[in-house]
Design a protein around this motif. Sequence first.
Motif, PDB file in Angstrom:
ATOM      1  N   SER A 254       0.853  -1.193   0.000  1.00 52.64           N
ATOM      2  CA  SER A 254       0.000   0.000   0.000  1.00 52.64           C
ATOM      3  C   SER A 254       0.886   1.240   0.000  1.00 52.64           C
ATOM      4  CB  SER A 254      -0.904   0.020   1.233  1.00 52.64           C
ATOM      5  OG  SER A 254      -1.610   1.262   1.328  1.00 52.64           O
ATOM      6  N   GLY A 255       0.367   2.325  -0.563  1.00 54.47           N
ATOM      7  CA  GLY A 255       1.102   3.592  -0.546  1.00 54.47           C
ATOM      8  C   GLY A 255       0.726   4.476   0.616  1.00 54.47           C
ATOM      9  N   GLU A 302      -8.782   8.204  -0.146  1.00 51.31           N
ATOM     10  CA  GLU A 302      -7.514   8.936   0.017  1.00 51.31           C
ATOM     11  C   GLU A 302      -6.341   7.955   0.107  1.00 51.31           C
ATOM     12  OE1 GLU A 302     -10.286   9.530   1.720  1.00 51.31           O
ATOM     13  OE2 GLU A 302     -10.806  11.489   0.845  1.00 51.31           O
ATOM     14  N   ASP A 303      -6.532   6.845   0.838  1.00 51.18           N
ATOM     15  CA  ASP A 303      -5.483   5.816   0.915  1.00 51.18           C
ATOM     16  C   ASP A 303      -5.190   5.246  -0.469  1.00 51.18           C
ATOM     17  OD1 ASP A 303      -5.265   5.911   3.762  1.00 51.18           O
ATOM     18  OD2 ASP A 303      -7.042   4.628   3.936  1.00 51.18           O
ATOM     19  N   HIS A 304      -6.249   4.999  -1.214  1.00 54.19           N
ATOM     20  CA  HIS A 304      -6.100   4.461  -2.569  1.00 54.19           C
ATOM     21  C   HIS A 304      -5.327   5.431  -3.464  1.00 54.19           C
ATOM     22  CE1 HIS A 304      -6.993   2.560  -6.373  1.00 54.19           C
ATOM     23  NE2 HIS A 304      -7.737   3.576  -6.775  1.00 54.19           N
ATOM     24  N   GLU A 305      -5.647   6.723  -3.354  1.00 56.09           N
ATOM     25  CA  GLU A 305      -4.933   7.719  -4.149  1.00 56.09           C
ATOM     26  C   GLU A 305      -3.456   7.765  -3.776  1.00 56.09           C
ATOM     27  OE1 GLU A 305      -5.836   9.487  -6.743  1.00 56.09           O
ATOM     28  OE2 GLU A 305      -7.816   8.529  -6.721  1.00 56.09           O
ATOM     29  N   GLU A 306      -3.150   7.526  -2.508  1.00 54.36           N
ATOM     30  CA  GLU A 306      -1.747   7.497  -2.091  1.00 54.36           C
ATOM     31  C   GLU A 306      -1.011   6.323  -2.733  1.00 54.36           C
ATOM     32  OE1 GLU A 306      -0.291   9.088   1.781  1.00 54.36           O
ATOM     33  OE2 GLU A 306      -2.257   8.375   2.455  1.00 54.36           O
ATOM     34  N   THR A 307      -1.703   5.201  -2.871  1.00 54.55           N
ATOM     35  CA  THR A 307      -1.092   4.060  -3.560  1.00 54.55           C
ATOM     36  C   THR A 307      -0.819   4.399  -5.021  1.00 54.55           C
ATOM     37  OG1 THR A 307      -2.105   2.418  -2.081  1.00 54.55           O
ATOM     38  CG2 THR A 307      -1.441   1.653  -4.268  1.00 54.55           C
ATOM     39  N   LEU A 308      -1.789   5.000  -5.689  1.00 55.81           N
ATOM     40  CA  LEU A 308      -1.603   5.380  -7.091  1.00 55.81           C
ATOM     41  C   LEU A 308      -0.453   6.370  -7.251  1.00 55.81           C
ATOM     42  CD1 LEU A 308      -5.335   5.837  -8.206  1.00 55.81           C
ATOM     43  CD2 LEU A 308      -3.847   3.891  -8.707  1.00 55.81           C
ATOM     44  N   SER A 309      -0.366   7.335  -6.352  1.00 56.50           N
ATOM     45  CA  SER A 309       0.689   8.351  -6.471  1.00 56.50           C
ATOM     46  C   SER A 309       2.064   7.725  -6.215  1.00 56.50           C
ATOM     47  CB  SER A 309       0.440   9.517  -5.509  1.00 56.50           C
ATOM     48  OG  SER A 309       0.618   9.117  -4.162  1.00 56.50           O
ATOM     49  N   LEU A 310       2.152   6.766  -5.300  1.00 58.21           N
ATOM     50  CA  LEU A 310       3.429   6.090  -5.061  1.00 58.21           C
ATOM     51  C   LEU A 310       3.844   5.272  -6.286  1.00 58.21           C
ATOM     52  CD1 LEU A 310       5.755   5.348  -3.184  1.00 58.21           C
ATOM     53  CD2 LEU A 310       4.387   3.426  -2.361  1.00 58.21           C
ATOM     54  N   MET A 311       2.881   4.613  -6.904  1.00 60.49           N
ATOM     55  CA  MET A 311       3.173   3.854  -8.124  1.00 60.49           C
ATOM     56  C   MET A 311       3.741   4.770  -9.204  1.00 60.49           C
ATOM     57  SD  MET A 311      -0.221   1.417  -8.335  1.00 60.49           S
ATOM     58  CE  MET A 311       0.222   0.716  -9.942  1.00 60.49           C
ATOM     59  N   LYS A 312       3.115   5.940  -9.380  1.00 61.13           N
ATOM     60  CA  LYS A 312       3.588   6.891 -10.398  1.00 61.13           C
ATOM     61  C   LYS A 312       5.001   7.360 -10.075  1.00 61.13           C
ATOM     62  CE  LYS A 312      -1.097   8.559 -11.372  1.00 61.13           C
ATOM     63  NZ  LYS A 312      -2.056   9.680 -11.145  1.00 61.13           N
ATOM     64  N   ILE A 346     -12.928  -3.987  -6.497  1.00 59.16           N
ATOM     65  CA  ILE A 346     -12.745  -4.278  -7.923  1.00 59.16           C
ATOM     66  C   ILE A 346     -12.434  -2.998  -8.696  1.00 59.16           C
ATOM     67  CG2 ILE A 346     -13.925  -5.080 -10.012  1.00 59.16           C
ATOM     68  CD1 ILE A 346     -15.471  -7.050  -8.175  1.00 59.16           C
ATOM     69  N   LYS A 347     -13.158  -1.925  -8.380  1.00 58.18           N
ATOM     70  CA  LYS A 347     -12.928  -0.644  -9.054  1.00 58.18           C
ATOM     71  C   LYS A 347     -11.503  -0.158  -8.816  1.00 58.18           C
ATOM     72  CE  LYS A 347     -14.600   4.182  -9.024  1.00 58.18           C
ATOM     73  NZ  LYS A 347     -13.397   4.793  -8.391  1.00 58.18           N
ATOM     74  N   ARG A 348     -11.063  -0.201  -7.563  1.00 55.73           N
ATOM     75  CA  ARG A 348      -9.714   0.262  -7.231  1.00 55.73           C
ATOM     76  C   ARG A 348      -8.650  -0.631  -7.872  1.00 55.73           C
ATOM     77  NH1 ARG A 348     -10.789   1.539  -0.774  1.00 55.73           N
ATOM     78  NH2 ARG A 348     -12.103   3.384  -1.119  1.00 55.73           N
ATOM     79  N   LEU A 349      -8.894  -1.940  -7.863  1.00 54.41           N
ATOM     80  CA  LEU A 349      -7.930  -2.859  -8.472  1.00 54.41           C
ATOM     81  C   LEU A 349      -7.794  -2.570  -9.964  1.00 54.41           C
ATOM     82  CD1 LEU A 349      -6.030  -5.284  -8.307  1.00 54.41           C
ATOM     83  CD2 LEU A 349      -8.020  -6.772  -8.639  1.00 54.41           C
ATOM     84  N   ASN A 350      -8.898  -2.334 -10.625  1.00 59.24           N
ATOM     85  CA  ASN A 350      -8.855  -2.025 -12.062  1.00 59.24           C
ATOM     86  C   ASN A 350      -8.062  -0.751 -12.333  1.00 59.24           C
ATOM     87  OD1 ASN A 350     -10.288  -4.294 -12.851  1.00 59.24           O
ATOM     88  ND2 ASN A 350     -12.281  -3.265 -12.755  1.00 59.24           N
ATOM     89  N   GLU A 351      -8.207   0.242 -11.460  1.00 59.16           N
ATOM     90  CA  GLU A 351      -7.445   1.481 -11.621  1.00 59.16           C
ATOM     91  C   GLU A 351      -5.948   1.227 -11.433  1.00 59.16           C
ATOM     92  OE1 GLU A 351      -9.094   4.329  -8.931  1.00 59.16           O
ATOM     93  OE2 GLU A 351     -10.986   4.523 -10.042  1.00 59.16           O
ATOM     94  N   ILE A 352      -5.621   0.392 -10.463  1.00 56.68           N
ATOM     95  CA  ILE A 352      -4.213   0.045 -10.209  1.00 56.68           C
ATOM     96  C   ILE A 352      -3.631  -0.721 -11.393  1.00 56.68           C
ATOM     97  CG2 ILE A 352      -2.759  -1.505  -8.814  1.00 56.68           C
ATOM     98  CD1 ILE A 352      -4.419  -0.560  -6.374  1.00 56.68           C
TER      99      ILE A 352
END
Length: 427
Positions: A254-255, A302-312, A346-352
């Motif tokens: 997790s980010g 917000e936690d999910h967005e932190e994961t996406l931003s760390l991936m980027k 599922i939605k968050r996983l698809n975004e990841i």
Amino acid sequence: MNIADSEVIASIMTENGFSQVQDITRAGIILINTCSIRENAEQRIWNRLKEIRNLKKKNRKIIIGLTGCMAERLKEELFDQEHSIDIVAGPDAYRDLPALVEEAMNGRKAVNVQLSQCETYSDISPLYRDGSGITAFIPIMRGCNNMCAYCVVPYVRGAERSRDPESILREAGDLFKKGFREITLLGQNVDSYKFNSGDNVTEFPLLIEKVAGIDNFLRVRFTTSHPKDISEELLRTIARNKNICKHIHLPVQSGSSRVLKLMNREYTREDYMSRIETIRNIIPGCSVSTDIITGFCTETDEDHEETLSLMKWAEFDFAFMFRYSERPGTRAARKLKDDVPEEIKIKRLNEIITLQNSLSEKSKRNDIGKVFEVLAEGFSKRSDKFLTGRTSQNKVVVFPREDKNKGDYVRVLVEDCTSATLKGRII
């Protein structure tokens, strides 16, 4: 790890007078080696058992055994369900399999799920399924002492114990003599490897350097590292040894520092980012892959967005991505509520996945025009006129065979790529 364990099982059975068959309909004993890390892994086993049960309906003498982590987790419960299981053997009970088979042949349900504090199977020479193979796995330790909240491994594989380094070196040397050209050292957390022998202590950086020293034409990989434990000493060891592959699998999960704390991962977002920066400073050009779990207990947008931003930010070369599934008996199952709705997971996983696909494609496009040393592992699935192999960075490359064969090292100029594969030619 399951491949390595299956090879140990095959060796034990063969040494006790049994022989393998390629056609399952000819088998008198069917052993299914299992994983419990995710719910989906267990569901595949239930489906496989349904298929095998039909074989037993035709031949009541067939013995069916369930081995590994799922056997350890469910134990005798497996006998209560109508899956026609005769043997249940945990990951530390493989030596007992011949005796369990004999018990089952006498009409009794046979079970051994006792975990060991010392079993490493270090004296067993695994039965590799392809004697002319190129790549192989060597477990260097078993079990895990990290109590990540979501993870069932410490409960089904026991406490951490490291294997005698001399047995690892013997196995690696023997594999090289047999024609293998790449080995992967396996552990739930290889950074924790530590073997005490009198006044001598062998830790992972020394072990991997000794394995790499067997021969310059033996490639060495390893998995998995833990962000809280990976050391600069290991990174410098990788940097100075050409045949230790420049790829590190470093699960982030997790980010969000808040979620990481709930997961009991023992590092923060900032700690992880610091590890990535250190890797890239010490080993320029090193690829980094990761694991990501989405939808863990209480995870917010917000936690999910932190994961996406760390991936980027990290620009992972590739990743294994999953939605959280509660595993019975874990700390999360006991103390946290699995409260993220499935549709949100599922939605968050698809975004990841979408983001990682773009990052993976970018990583491969960045390799166009570069030359890599590639170990040819076999023919392309589409044509025997093409070979396929991997770079040190663990990226798959397909290239015209010319006069090269499986097991050869070749220099390949990357000229194109797909989202999953590099394409090039020998230079």
